[in-house]
Design a protein around this motif. Sequence first.
Motif, mmCIF file in Angstrom:
data_model
loop_
_atom_site.group_PDB
_atom_site.id
_atom_site.type_symbol
_atom_site.label_atom_id
_atom_site.label_comp_id
_atom_site.label_asym_id
_atom_site.label_seq_id
_atom_site.Cartn_x
_atom_site.Cartn_y
_atom_site.Cartn_z
ATOM 1 N N TYR A 79 0.669 -9.246 5.311
ATOM 2 C CA TYR A 79 1.906 -9.407 4.535
ATOM 3 C C TYR A 79 3.134 -8.955 5.331
ATOM 4 O O TYR A 79 4.168 -8.652 4.749
ATOM 5 C CB TYR A 79 1.800 -8.635 3.210
ATOM 6 C CG TYR A 79 0.865 -9.319 2.248
ATOM 7 C CD1 TYR A 79 1.328 -10.304 1.382
ATOM 8 C CD2 TYR A 79 -0.490 -9.012 2.230
ATOM 9 C CE1 TYR A 79 0.460 -10.958 0.522
ATOM 10 C CE2 TYR A 79 -1.363 -9.652 1.377
ATOM 11 C CZ TYR A 79 -0.881 -10.633 0.522
ATOM 12 O OH TYR A 79 -1.746 -11.285 -0.340
ATOM 13 N N GLN A 80 2.999 -8.923 6.631
ATOM 14 C CA GLN A 80 4.088 -8.515 7.528
ATOM 15 C C GLN A 80 4.606 -7.127 7.165
ATOM 16 O O GLN A 80 5.800 -6.855 7.219
ATOM 17 C CB GLN A 80 5.222 -9.550 7.516
ATOM 18 C CG GLN A 80 4.775 -10.924 7.954
ATOM 19 C CD GLN A 80 5.835 -11.978 7.763
ATOM 20 O OE1 GLN A 80 6.765 -11.812 6.968
ATOM 21 N NE2 GLN A 80 5.706 -13.065 8.484
ATOM 22 N N GLY A 113 9.231 -10.032 -1.664
ATOM 23 C CA GLY A 113 8.108 -10.874 -2.070
ATOM 24 C C GLY A 113 6.830 -10.531 -1.323
ATOM 25 O O GLY A 113 5.738 -10.536 -1.908
ATOM 26 N N GLN A 114 6.955 -10.236 -0.040
ATOM 27 C CA GLN A 114 5.791 -9.844 0.750
ATOM 28 C C GLN A 114 5.232 -8.514 0.226
ATOM 29 O O GLN A 114 4.019 -8.334 0.150
ATOM 30 C CB GLN A 114 6.151 -9.718 2.234
ATOM 31 C CG GLN A 114 6.460 -11.039 2.897
ATOM 32 C CD GLN A 114 5.211 -11.871 3.121
ATOM 33 O OE1 GLN A 114 4.641 -12.429 2.187
ATOM 34 N NE2 GLN A 114 4.788 -11.968 4.356
ATOM 35 N N MET A 115 6.104 -7.585 -0.123
ATOM 36 C CA MET A 115 5.670 -6.306 -0.681
ATOM 37 C C MET A 115 4.922 -6.521 -1.999
ATOM 38 O O MET A 115 3.840 -5.972 -2.207
ATOM 39 C CB MET A 115 6.880 -5.389 -0.902
ATOM 40 C CG MET A 115 6.543 -3.997 -1.415
ATOM 41 S SD MET A 115 6.577 -3.743 -3.210
ATOM 42 C CE MET A 115 8.155 -4.337 -3.691
ATOM 43 N N GLU A 116 5.461 -7.339 -2.860
ATOM 44 C CA GLU A 116 4.816 -7.605 -4.146
ATOM 45 C C GLU A 116 3.465 -8.288 -3.946
ATOM 46 O O GLU A 116 2.491 -7.973 -4.641
ATOM 47 C CB GLU A 116 5.736 -8.452 -5.024
ATOM 48 C CG GLU A 116 6.966 -7.688 -5.476
ATOM 49 C CD GLU A 116 8.042 -8.559 -6.110
ATOM 50 O OE1 GLU A 116 8.010 -9.805 -5.932
ATOM 51 O OE2 GLU A 116 8.928 -7.988 -6.765
ATOM 52 N N GLY A 117 3.405 -9.221 -2.990
ATOM 53 C CA GLY A 117 2.148 -9.894 -2.692
ATOM 54 C C GLY A 117 1.088 -8.925 -2.197
ATOM 55 O O GLY A 117 -0.084 -8.998 -2.597
ATOM 56 N N ARG A 147 3.151 14.327 1.427
ATOM 57 C CA ARG A 147 3.210 13.235 2.403
ATOM 58 C C ARG A 147 4.375 12.341 2.021
ATOM 59 O O ARG A 147 4.518 11.963 0.862
ATOM 60 C CB ARG A 147 1.896 12.447 2.346
ATOM 61 C CG ARG A 147 1.680 11.428 3.424
ATOM 62 C CD ARG A 147 1.139 12.094 4.689
ATOM 63 N NE ARG A 147 0.808 11.126 5.696
ATOM 64 C CZ ARG A 147 -0.420 10.922 6.159
ATOM 65 N NH1 ARG A 147 -1.438 11.595 5.691
ATOM 66 N NH2 ARG A 147 -0.615 10.043 7.110
ATOM 67 N N VAL A 148 5.232 12.011 3.005
ATOM 68 C CA VAL A 148 6.385 11.133 2.777
ATOM 69 C C VAL A 148 6.386 10.090 3.887
ATOM 70 O O VAL A 148 6.202 10.428 5.057
ATOM 71 C CB VAL A 148 7.713 11.923 2.790
ATOM 72 C CG1 VAL A 148 8.906 10.988 2.655
ATOM 73 C CG2 VAL A 148 7.727 12.973 1.688
ATOM 74 N N PHE A 149 6.592 8.824 3.519
ATOM 75 C CA PHE A 149 6.602 7.768 4.523
ATOM 76 C C PHE A 149 7.442 6.584 4.059
ATOM 77 O O PHE A 149 7.753 6.465 2.871
ATOM 78 C CB PHE A 149 5.176 7.298 4.849
ATOM 79 C CG PHE A 149 4.402 6.800 3.658
ATOM 80 C CD1 PHE A 149 4.474 5.470 3.261
ATOM 81 C CD2 PHE A 149 3.600 7.664 2.940
ATOM 82 C CE1 PHE A 149 3.761 5.019 2.162
ATOM 83 C CE2 PHE A 149 2.878 7.227 1.841
ATOM 84 C CZ PHE A 149 2.956 5.896 1.456
ATOM 85 N N THR A 150 7.804 5.751 5.021
ATOM 86 C CA THR A 150 8.439 4.481 4.699
ATOM 87 C C THR A 150 7.414 3.375 4.903
ATOM 88 O O THR A 150 6.580 3.430 5.814
ATOM 89 C CB THR A 150 9.681 4.196 5.564
ATOM 90 O OG1 THR A 150 9.320 4.191 6.934
ATOM 91 C CG2 THR A 150 10.774 5.212 5.300
ATOM 92 N N LEU A 151 7.466 2.395 4.030
ATOM 93 C CA LEU A 151 6.630 1.208 4.103
ATOM 94 C C LEU A 151 7.584 0.027 4.183
ATOM 95 O O LEU A 151 8.473 -0.114 3.335
ATOM 96 C CB LEU A 151 5.752 1.142 2.852
ATOM 97 C CG LEU A 151 4.530 0.268 2.848
ATOM 98 C CD1 LEU A 151 3.631 0.547 4.042
ATOM 99 C CD2 LEU A 151 3.756 0.466 1.564
ATOM 100 N N ASN A 152 7.422 -0.793 5.216
ATOM 101 C CA ASN A 152 8.372 -1.862 5.505
ATOM 102 C C ASN A 152 7.723 -3.235 5.407
ATOM 103 O O ASN A 152 6.578 -3.412 5.832
ATOM 104 C CB ASN A 152 8.933 -1.670 6.919
ATOM 105 C CG ASN A 152 9.618 -0.340 7.057
ATOM 106 O OD1 ASN A 152 10.783 -0.205 6.793
ATOM 107 N ND2 ASN A 152 8.863 0.676 7.472
#
Length: 101
Positions: free
Chosen positions: A31-32, A65-69, A55-60
């Motif tokens: 999902y890139q 739409g890719q995130m929801e998928g 724990r703290v992080f960024t998810l990119n």
Amino acid sequence: MSYEMLVGLNVLDDVKYEEYRSAMKPILADYQGYFGYDFKVSEVLISPDNAAINRVFTLNFSNKGQMEGFFSDPQYLVVKEQFFIASVGSVSIISSYDKAD
């Protein structure tokens, strides 16, 4: 433009959580998606919901739409059930936003 989430977790089982990360990364890549920053934290000074966070992080992702998928992908849901549920006590989505690249 990309889409980023800032996430805080209370990880209860580091070994099981790392198994989750290993199992979900290939699906995330489909999902890139990828992790940006990733921190283990020892103290939270202010939290609006008083949830424990270690724990703290960024998810990119390339877009929302890719995130929801990704989060609704059947393979991801199996991995989440197998590893995430048992290893994480709480999830705090601190923020999500469109990010200029």
